[in-house]
Design a protein around this motif. Structure first.
Motif, PDB file in Angstrom:
ATOM      1  N   ASP A   1      -8.146   7.713   1.001  1.00  5.45           N
ATOM      2  CA  ASP A   1      -8.186   8.834   1.946  1.00  5.45           C
ATOM      3  C   ASP A   1      -8.888  10.052   1.349  1.00  5.45           C
ATOM      4  O   ASP A   1      -9.647  10.747   2.039  1.00  5.45           O
ATOM      5  CB  ASP A   1      -6.760   9.225   2.355  1.00  5.45           C
ATOM      6  CG  ASP A   1      -6.157   8.280   3.374  1.00  5.45           C
ATOM      7  OD1 ASP A   1      -6.903   7.508   4.003  1.00  5.45           O
ATOM      8  OD2 ASP A   1      -4.921   8.321   3.537  1.00  5.45           O
TER       9      ASP A   1
ATOM     10  N   THR B   1      -3.772   3.851  -1.226  1.00  4.80           N
ATOM     11  CA  THR B   1      -4.480   4.292  -0.032  1.00  4.80           C
ATOM     12  C   THR B   1      -4.709   5.799  -0.013  1.00  4.80           C
ATOM     13  O   THR B   1      -5.628   6.281   0.659  1.00  4.80           O
ATOM     14  CB  THR B   1      -3.718   3.870   1.236  1.00  4.80           C
ATOM     15  OG1 THR B   1      -2.340   4.246   1.118  1.00  4.80           O
ATOM     16  CG2 THR B   1      -3.812   2.363   1.433  1.00  4.80           C
TER      17      THR B   1
ATOM     18  N   TYR C   1      -3.149   1.637   8.691  1.00  3.76           N
ATOM     19  CA  TYR C   1      -4.103   1.041   7.767  1.00  3.76           C
ATOM     20  C   TYR C   1      -4.369  -0.392   8.204  1.00  3.76           C
ATOM     21  O   TYR C   1      -3.475  -1.085   8.694  1.00  3.76           O
ATOM     22  CB  TYR C   1      -3.557   1.050   6.338  1.00  3.76           C
ATOM     23  CG  TYR C   1      -3.489   2.428   5.727  1.00  3.76           C
ATOM     24  CD1 TYR C   1      -4.639   3.069   5.290  1.00  3.76           C
ATOM     25  CD2 TYR C   1      -2.272   3.094   5.612  1.00  3.76           C
ATOM     26  CE1 TYR C   1      -4.587   4.346   4.745  1.00  3.76           C
ATOM     27  CE2 TYR C   1      -2.206   4.375   5.068  1.00  3.76           C
ATOM     28  CZ  TYR C   1      -3.367   4.992   4.643  1.00  3.76           C
ATOM     29  OH  TYR C   1      -3.310   6.260   4.109  1.00  3.76           O
TER      30      TYR C   1
ATOM     31  N   VAL D   1      -8.180  -2.816   3.609  1.00  4.02           N
ATOM     32  CA  VAL D   1      -7.662  -2.262   2.358  1.00  4.02           C
ATOM     33  C   VAL D   1      -7.807  -3.288   1.234  1.00  4.02           C
ATOM     34  O   VAL D   1      -8.114  -2.940   0.088  1.00  4.02           O
ATOM     35  CB  VAL D   1      -6.195  -1.812   2.513  1.00  4.02           C
ATOM     36  CG1 VAL D   1      -5.626  -1.340   1.186  1.00  4.02           C
ATOM     37  CG2 VAL D   1      -6.098  -0.688   3.547  1.00  4.02           C
TER      38      VAL D   1
ATOM     39  N   TYR E   1     -10.958   1.235   7.576  1.00  3.46           N
ATOM     40  CA  TYR E   1      -9.705   0.795   6.975  1.00  3.46           C
ATOM     41  C   TYR E   1      -8.472   1.396   7.638  1.00  3.46           C
ATOM     42  O   TYR E   1      -7.344   1.078   7.267  1.00  3.46           O
ATOM     43  CB  TYR E   1      -9.700   1.113   5.466  1.00  3.46           C
ATOM     44  CG  TYR E   1      -9.641   2.592   5.149  1.00  3.46           C
ATOM     45  CD1 TYR E   1      -8.422   3.247   4.962  1.00  3.46           C
ATOM     46  CD2 TYR E   1     -10.803   3.355   5.055  1.00  3.46           C
ATOM     47  CE1 TYR E   1      -8.363   4.609   4.683  1.00  3.46           C
ATOM     48  CE2 TYR E   1     -10.751   4.709   4.787  1.00  3.46           C
ATOM     49  CZ  TYR E   1      -9.531   5.328   4.599  1.00  3.46           C
ATOM     50  OH  TYR E   1      -9.461   6.672   4.338  1.00  3.46           O
ATOM     51  N   TRP E   2      -8.685   2.271   8.627  1.00  6.92           N
ATOM     52  CA  TRP E   2      -7.574   2.926   9.333  1.00  6.92           C
ATOM     53  C   TRP E   2      -7.978   3.066  10.794  1.00  6.92           C
ATOM     54  O   TRP E   2      -9.066   3.550  11.099  1.00  6.92           O
ATOM     55  CB  TRP E   2      -7.326   4.296   8.719  1.00  6.92           C
ATOM     56  CG  TRP E   2      -6.452   5.251   9.491  1.00  6.92           C
ATOM     57  CD1 TRP E   2      -6.798   5.954  10.630  1.00  6.92           C
ATOM     58  CD2 TRP E   2      -5.114   5.644   9.184  1.00  6.92           C
ATOM     59  NE1 TRP E   2      -5.761   6.749  11.023  1.00  6.92           N
ATOM     60  CE2 TRP E   2      -4.716   6.582  10.164  1.00  6.92           C
ATOM     61  CE3 TRP E   2      -4.221   5.297   8.173  1.00  6.92           C
ATOM     62  CZ2 TRP E   2      -3.458   7.174  10.160  1.00  6.92           C
ATOM     63  CZ3 TRP E   2      -2.973   5.893   8.166  1.00  6.92           C
ATOM     64  CH2 TRP E   2      -2.593   6.815   9.150  1.00  6.92           C
TER      65      TRP E   2
ATOM     66  N   THR F   1       0.842  -1.188   0.000  1.00  7.01           N
ATOM     67  CA  THR F   1       0.000   0.000   0.000  1.00  7.01           C
ATOM     68  C   THR F   1       0.874   1.233   0.000  1.00  7.01           C
ATOM     69  O   THR F   1       2.004   1.212   0.469  1.00  7.01           O
ATOM     70  CB  THR F   1      -0.927   0.032   1.234  1.00  7.01           C
ATOM     71  OG1 THR F   1      -0.132  -0.065   2.411  1.00  7.01           O
ATOM     72  CG2 THR F   1      -1.916  -1.112   1.198  1.00  7.01           C
TER      73      THR F   1
END
Length: 202
Positions: free
Chosen positions: A108, A104, A79, A84, A73-74, A36
């Motif tokens: 975001d 990623t 992360y 992800v 996802y975070w 990622t």
């Protein structure tokens, strides 16, 4: 035939295909080598800070497959790899099931934009990753498709958001100062990517 990209690069030698892979098997294989990208370094990161702990959540549904995605996802500076991977699978090229690691930073930007428009609706995903074959096919029928589209790198998405206009969504994305924002009012969608900061369309 199911195809996947294990490293996020368009390397023909890294592709494998089989007709028997399930969704879970695809995600498991992808997990072994997925890379990622670095976190977004723009204003988007600031817009993503919440008061109830540092979490980032993305909610989408696909207008092509009918699938839905609702995942955190975070969490607290990290992360979540499996989340992800879920995003990566969800944003695959639905025409041939090929997929590539979704950057990623793009996730975001989507999440920061969603917070800024302040609406409790999921995005409708129109286009995430595009294989070179799909991109070439779309270029043959539309003048608005780039030859070296960031969709082919997992760095761009096209979305709609019920309850908000193209102008409202695009304006919020532009506030992130994180990449490209395209307004396609005639087709009712917004393009977002994590490439150079730029804007186009109306």
């Amino acid at each position: 035939m199911t195809r996947y990209e294990s490293t996020g690069q368009m390397d023909q030698s890294s592709r494998r295909s089989d007709t028997g892979f399930s969704r879970r098997a695809l995600l498991g294989i992808f997990a072994a080598t997925m890379v990622t990208a670095a976190p977004t370094f723009s204003k988007a990161a600031g817009f993503l800070r919440g008061g109830a702990g540092d979490i980032r959540r993305i909610r989408m549904y696909s207008g092509r497959t009918g699938e839905q995605l609702d995942t955190i996802y975070w969490i607290d500076g990290q992360y979540v790899p499996e989340a992800v991977r879920e995003v990566t699978y969800f944003m695959r090229d639905w025409r041939n099931n090929e997929m590539i690691g979704i950057d990623t930073r793009t996730i975001d930007i989507l999440t920061a934009t969603h917070r800024l428009v302040d609406v409790n609706r999921p995005y409708m995903l129109l286009s995430g990753f595009r294989s070179p074959q799909t991109n070439a096919m779309l270029r043959a029928t539309s003048s608005g498709v780039a030859r070296d589209s960031l969709h082919m790198r997992g760095q761009a998405v096209d979305v709609r958001l019920e309850g908000r206009s193209v102008s409202q969504v695009a304006s919020a994305a532009e506030r992130c100062s994180a990449g490209g924002v395209g307004r396609y009012s005639g087709s009712n969608f917004v393009h977002m990517d994590c490439g150079a900061v730029r804007q186009w369309g109306r």
